[in-house]
Write a protein that holds these residues in place. Structure first.
Motif, PDB file in Angstrom:
ATOM      1  N   VAL A  44      16.434 -29.519 -29.918  1.00 18.91           N
ATOM      2  CA  VAL A  44      15.553 -29.229 -31.049  1.00 18.91           C
ATOM      3  C   VAL A  44      15.225 -30.551 -31.760  1.00 18.91           C
ATOM      4  O   VAL A  44      15.991 -31.507 -31.700  1.00 18.91           O
ATOM      5  CB  VAL A  44      16.212 -28.170 -31.973  1.00 18.91           C
ATOM      6  CG1 VAL A  44      17.408 -28.730 -32.686  1.00 18.91           C
ATOM      7  CG2 VAL A  44      15.226 -27.580 -32.944  1.00 18.91           C
ATOM      8  N   ILE A  56      17.662 -24.782 -39.739  1.00 17.64           N
ATOM      9  CA  ILE A  56      18.604 -25.172 -40.789  1.00 17.64           C
ATOM     10  C   ILE A  56      19.974 -24.654 -40.362  1.00 17.64           C
ATOM     11  O   ILE A  56      20.083 -23.550 -39.810  1.00 17.64           O
ATOM     12  CB  ILE A  56      18.188 -24.598 -42.166  1.00 17.64           C
ATOM     13  CG1 ILE A  56      19.214 -24.988 -43.241  1.00 17.64           C
ATOM     14  CG2 ILE A  56      18.001 -23.080 -42.126  1.00 17.64           C
ATOM     15  CD1 ILE A  56      18.714 -24.759 -44.653  1.00 17.64           C
ATOM     16  N   TYR A  57      21.011 -25.471 -40.558  1.00 16.15           N
ATOM     17  CA  TYR A  57      22.354 -24.995 -40.220  1.00 16.15           C
ATOM     18  C   TYR A  57      22.642 -23.776 -41.100  1.00 16.15           C
ATOM     19  O   TYR A  57      22.456 -23.843 -42.320  1.00 16.15           O
ATOM     20  CB  TYR A  57      23.389 -26.099 -40.441  1.00 16.15           C
ATOM     21  CG  TYR A  57      24.724 -25.780 -39.806  1.00 16.15           C
ATOM     22  CD1 TYR A  57      25.020 -26.194 -38.510  1.00 16.15           C
ATOM     23  CD2 TYR A  57      25.673 -25.023 -40.491  1.00 16.15           C
ATOM     24  CE1 TYR A  57      26.223 -25.876 -37.909  1.00 16.15           C
ATOM     25  CE2 TYR A  57      26.884 -24.696 -39.894  1.00 16.15           C
ATOM     26  CZ  TYR A  57      27.159 -25.127 -38.609  1.00 16.15           C
ATOM     27  OH  TYR A  57      28.351 -24.797 -38.010  1.00 16.15           O
ATOM     28  N   PRO A  58      23.069 -22.644 -40.508  1.00 16.14           N
ATOM     29  CA  PRO A  58      23.083 -21.409 -41.299  1.00 16.14           C
ATOM     30  C   PRO A  58      24.145 -21.348 -42.401  1.00 16.14           C
ATOM     31  O   PRO A  58      23.946 -20.659 -43.396  1.00 16.14           O
ATOM     32  CB  PRO A  58      23.304 -20.306 -40.257  1.00 16.14           C
ATOM     33  CG  PRO A  58      23.867 -20.995 -39.051  1.00 16.14           C
ATOM     34  CD  PRO A  58      23.353 -22.388 -39.074  1.00 16.14           C
ATOM     35  N   ASP A  59      25.256 -22.045 -42.221  1.00 19.19           N
ATOM     36  CA  ASP A  59      26.349 -21.917 -43.207  1.00 19.19           C
ATOM     37  C   ASP A  59      26.580 -23.237 -43.946  1.00 19.19           C
ATOM     38  O   ASP A  59      26.505 -24.315 -43.341  1.00 19.19           O
ATOM     39  CB  ASP A  59      27.648 -21.508 -42.495  1.00 19.19           C
ATOM     40  CG  ASP A  59      27.480 -20.239 -41.678  1.00 19.19           C
ATOM     41  OD1 ASP A  59      27.720 -19.155 -42.210  1.00 19.19           O
ATOM     42  OD2 ASP A  59      27.065 -20.363 -40.494  1.00 19.19           O
ATOM     43  N   ALA A  70      28.350 -32.523 -36.073  1.00 19.84           N
ATOM     44  CA  ALA A  70      28.876 -32.359 -34.710  1.00 19.84           C
ATOM     45  C   ALA A  70      28.011 -31.368 -33.929  1.00 19.84           C
ATOM     46  O   ALA A  70      27.672 -31.583 -32.759  1.00 19.84           O
ATOM     47  CB  ALA A  70      30.324 -31.876 -34.763  1.00 19.84           C
ATOM     48  N   TYR A  71      27.615 -30.290 -34.612  1.00 24.66           N
ATOM     49  CA  TYR A  71      26.733 -29.298 -33.998  1.00 24.66           C
ATOM     50  C   TYR A  71      25.408 -29.949 -33.588  1.00 24.66           C
ATOM     51  O   TYR A  71      24.914 -29.770 -32.477  1.00 24.66           O
ATOM     52  CB  TYR A  71      26.505 -28.153 -34.994  1.00 24.66           C
ATOM     53  CG  TYR A  71      25.405 -27.175 -34.613  1.00 24.66           C
ATOM     54  CD1 TYR A  71      25.672 -26.071 -33.813  1.00 24.66           C
ATOM     55  CD2 TYR A  71      24.104 -27.345 -35.082  1.00 24.66           C
ATOM     56  CE1 TYR A  71      24.673 -25.174 -33.475  1.00 24.66           C
ATOM     57  CE2 TYR A  71      23.091 -26.449 -34.752  1.00 24.66           C
ATOM     58  CZ  TYR A  71      23.382 -25.365 -33.947  1.00 24.66           C
ATOM     59  OH  TYR A  71      22.382 -24.479 -33.614  1.00 24.66           O
ATOM     60  N   LYS A 100      25.780 -32.236 -30.543  1.00 20.76           N
ATOM     61  CA  LYS A 100      25.962 -31.488 -29.297  1.00 20.76           C
ATOM     62  C   LYS A 100      24.664 -30.841 -28.842  1.00 20.76           C
ATOM     63  O   LYS A 100      24.458 -30.614 -27.651  1.00 20.76           O
ATOM     64  CB  LYS A 100      27.012 -30.384 -29.519  1.00 20.76           C
ATOM     65  CG  LYS A 100      28.377 -30.696 -28.935  1.00 20.76           C
ATOM     66  CD  LYS A 100      29.254 -29.463 -29.056  1.00 20.76           C
ATOM     67  CE  LYS A 100      30.292 -29.353 -27.978  1.00 20.76           C
ATOM     68  NZ  LYS A 100      31.155 -28.164 -28.184  1.00 20.76           N
ATOM     69  N   LYS A 101      23.787 -30.507 -29.803  1.00 18.70           N
ATOM     70  CA  LYS A 101      22.552 -29.782 -29.467  1.00 18.70           C
ATOM     71  C   LYS A 101      21.392 -30.727 -29.164  1.00 18.70           C
ATOM     72  O   LYS A 101      20.262 -30.281 -28.987  1.00 18.70           O
ATOM     73  CB  LYS A 101      22.185 -28.825 -30.609  1.00 18.70           C
ATOM     74  CG  LYS A 101      21.212 -27.738 -30.194  1.00 18.70           C
ATOM     75  CD  LYS A 101      21.001 -26.670 -31.248  1.00 18.70           C
ATOM     76  CE  LYS A 101      19.900 -25.705 -30.793  1.00 18.70           C
ATOM     77  NZ  LYS A 101      19.791 -24.537 -31.661  1.00 18.70           N
TER      78      LYS A 101
END
Lengths: 464, 464
Positions: free
Chosen positions: A373, A404-407, A416-417, A420-421
């Protein structure tokens, strides 16, 4: 009855059936890239899409792929009380094959060609002939799974039905060139003609052994000349025939010498000479008007499939040992098996799974084909998220992939997410940015960070 | 053994199995347009593709869709000697269901959700959570075929796994809005929350009847209040409970009044109040920061699927009566059945087949989605064809879809083909044109004809 299974669930380690595979984001994105590349080339060459069901009536499939093929068909158990039509004596002395036909009336398609032949016959009155269709769908074979051979795999076929013109062969070879050039795979293209093979079978005195000769010659690359001769001797070819065949298989001259050699040998075979004319016409086109493709006539090229009657085409990757990645040919009586005679067709089929392996081995996938993305907003909490969501909406209007990161969890976890993405940019908006209508953009490749008015974000990303 | 079938072939009228369909060029092009529209929206919202095999082990599928669902699974006969593990007595007194499990270990997937749950558990150590995946693949159900219900149909799913944030629900509703706006389908979006339904079941004194109440309420649109009450009475709800339930189902106030009414009723239900909070949070987002979507909370919305535990979403087309064209919800324990607990997910699923029907009925497909081609060269013979082929090559370089009629047959036949194929322009080059390097272009819509240098063709077509 099924309850037993359900209770067992907790201890069961889930897996896919043998010979089948899951495709995660990276693989699925790579495959989609291959499919869409092939599909776009088919489309600009004027081929229209057709799709047929995964299931066909077994009567459509049986007897079309030889005895071996029949065994490799996946059969689907009739739904409901599948035993209702079965006699007691059929159950007590069971012949598995015979019983199978009673309890399973449908099977999964084994290739795209037979279902397409069925399609043509069924829809003959709606079809606009000559019919140029493409079809990209999975097929299933109960083969013994091994490296590079799966029980579910995709075929990508293009065929022209109802035209004898060799222009179709030429166009299909162009499609091959175009697809592999777009995918950056270097290839060799070999062609032959079944009419020549038939002519040779006649010239060596065994016209009825054409299929045996074809099947044996098909293996010459793998097993060598000696084994091919031995196999044909076992099939009943006389020593005299074998002596006549050897020079054909061993002939080492250039294209013109080969054709002249065969023209002499096949001088009494109308069909054989026609095959030579056809191969010359195709070659002449590519030497006179278009020499961007290097096509090699190969008299040992036979391809196993029985239904070919004219040109045969085979494509191999130059830089990876993997077998053929595309192939095809002309068949003069495909729909005959369904009672529709004299319909000639010619087609090619791309092996998407092998093409994927080639591209993976040679690292040919473009960097943006990763299922990744473009941008991710960090989530600092409700107020910040609301601010980012408005900008996110605008990015989506520009068709920029963004999320948007949901949390609102720790920054480290969110980064980190993103890493990795394969996220290209991370955007942050804290209290200060919100007050001033700004956004902070971080380039994940070089770590560079910039702060600017949030309104500028879409334009800046479009330029990158 | 199979020979009998083969001989029968000549008289056999080929057809697809009951409940399955072929898609010809026009339908297939329309379907591809829908899939690629949905896929692009999924992609720009940050969802990555996943694909799973058509076949799953039956142990993965059984017990996941209720007893009815188990019966609707297509089972695949084991390959080879499928009877080898079967005892004689199992054959002679056959229980079809029990025997089926012995002779069929695999089945066709029934939906994309259970295979995805299996995927998550199997690949848990490679997955980047929260995991946003999309999946567009066919599913198979041995349902009784009827209008609009097929045995093979596509699902287009997007799910987020491993995040409790309601932002996911908000983003999924945005995806719904974006997809249908791109397809020009006017929709209504209804939401509800299973926690509210659970709360109501508790408040009327029968917390254990939540599933019965849900299933019954789900039918209220079709059968009316009276039948729902009757069904629940048969399921064992007391008259007292039914009296308490009625005002909930009949309540006719606006959104805020409804929520206030429920807040009072569910004041002792922690879960019920949480459901109300969730629905309010989602609604607030769409009223305060984004009112482009009209979302209606609907307390009678239940959706049959058992695994939902939070938000439930349902989308209907406003201009065609066809049932829901998209739906989804939150499930808190999807992977629990495979031994992986506490993984929350939320997802939506687009029904591509119904969406196709809606677009067809309302004539919403853009004119260029027809599987047609931009230009066709007339074939007057070898010399003319060679001339046209060179121009054709250039058009393909510009990615313009174009072809040459393969055979030099009568002009009338070639024009009839072009007409039927929705060809936009026909190009002609005779002796004169070739001498002067020209081309004649005919617009198939208005019949206009122009002659100009062949070099200009790509540019002229790009502008049209």
């Amino acid at each position: 009855m099924f309850y037993f299974f359900y209770c067992n669930m907790a201890v069961q380690k889930p897996s896919t059936p043998r010979g089948t595979r899951d495709f995660g984001p990276k693989e699925a994105a790579g495959r989609k890239y291959i499919f869409s590349t092939i599909e776009e080339v088919f489309r600009i060459y004027g081929y229209a899409p057709v799709e047929t069901p995964a299931m066909e009536n077994l009567s459509t499939l049986l007897g079309k792929y030889g005895e071996e093929g029949d065994k490799l068909l996946f059969k689907i158990l009739n739904s409901g009380d599948y035993l209702s039509g079965v006699q007691e004596n059929e159950m007590s002395s069971p012949d598995p094959g015979k019983l199978a036909l009673k309890i399973a009336e449908k099977g999964l398609r084994y290739d795209l060609t037979v279902p397409f032949a069925r399609y043509i016959v069924q829809h003959r009155h709606e079809i606009n002939f000559p019919f140029k269709r493409y079809q990209i769908q999975p097929v299933w074979r109960a083969d013994r799974p091994q490296r590079g051979r799966y029980r579910e795999f995709y075929q990508c076929d293009a065929d022209v039905i109802g035209s004898n013109s060799l222009l179709n062969e030429v166009e299909l070879i162009h499609i091959i060139k175009e697809v592999f050039s777009r995918l950056s795979i270097r290839i060799s293209v070999k062609i032959n003609n079944r009419k020549i093979l038939a002519g040779i079978a006649g010239a060596i005195g065994c016209p009825d052994k054409m299929t045996d000769i074809t099947v044996a010659i098909d293996k010459i690359d793998k097993t060598g000349l000696e084994k091919v001769i031995m196999e044909l001797r076992n099939k009943g070819l006389s020593e005299d025939s074998l002596e006549k065949l050897k020079p054909v298989l061993e002939f080492a001259g250039n294209v013109n010498e080969k054709i002249n050699f065969l023209r002499a040998m096949l001088k009494d075979s109308e069909n054989g000479l026609k095959g030579l004319d056809e191969i010359e016409t195709i070659l002449r086109y590519f030497t006179s008007t278009d020499n961007s493709i290097n096509i090699e006539p190969d008299l040992t090229l036979a391809r196993g499939l029985d239904y070919y009657t004219g040109a045969i085409i085979e494509v191999k990757a130059l830089d990876v040992e993997i077998g053929s990645i595309c192939g095809g040919g002309r068949y003069d009586d495909l729909t005959g098996i369904f009672g529709m005679e004299d319909v000639s067709g010619v087609g090619i089929s791309f092996g998407a799974d092998r093409i994927y392996d080639v591209m993976e081995q040679l690292s040919l996938f473009p960097p943006d084909v990763s299922g990744g993305v473009k941008l991710m907003f960090i989530n600092f909490g409700t107020v910040e998220a609301d601010y980012c969501m408005k900008i996110l909406r605008r990015l989506h209007e520009y068709r920029i992939s963004a999320e948007i990161y949901p949390d609102p969890v720790k920054l480290k976890k969110q980064m980190a997410y993103a890493n990795k993405k394969d996220v290209e940019y991370v955007a942050l908006a804290g209290e200060e940015e919100i007050k001033e209508g700004m956004i902070t953009l971080k380039d994940m490749k070089n770590g560079e960070q910039n702060r600017f008015p949030a309104d500028e974000l879409p334009d800046r990303l479009m330029k990158k």
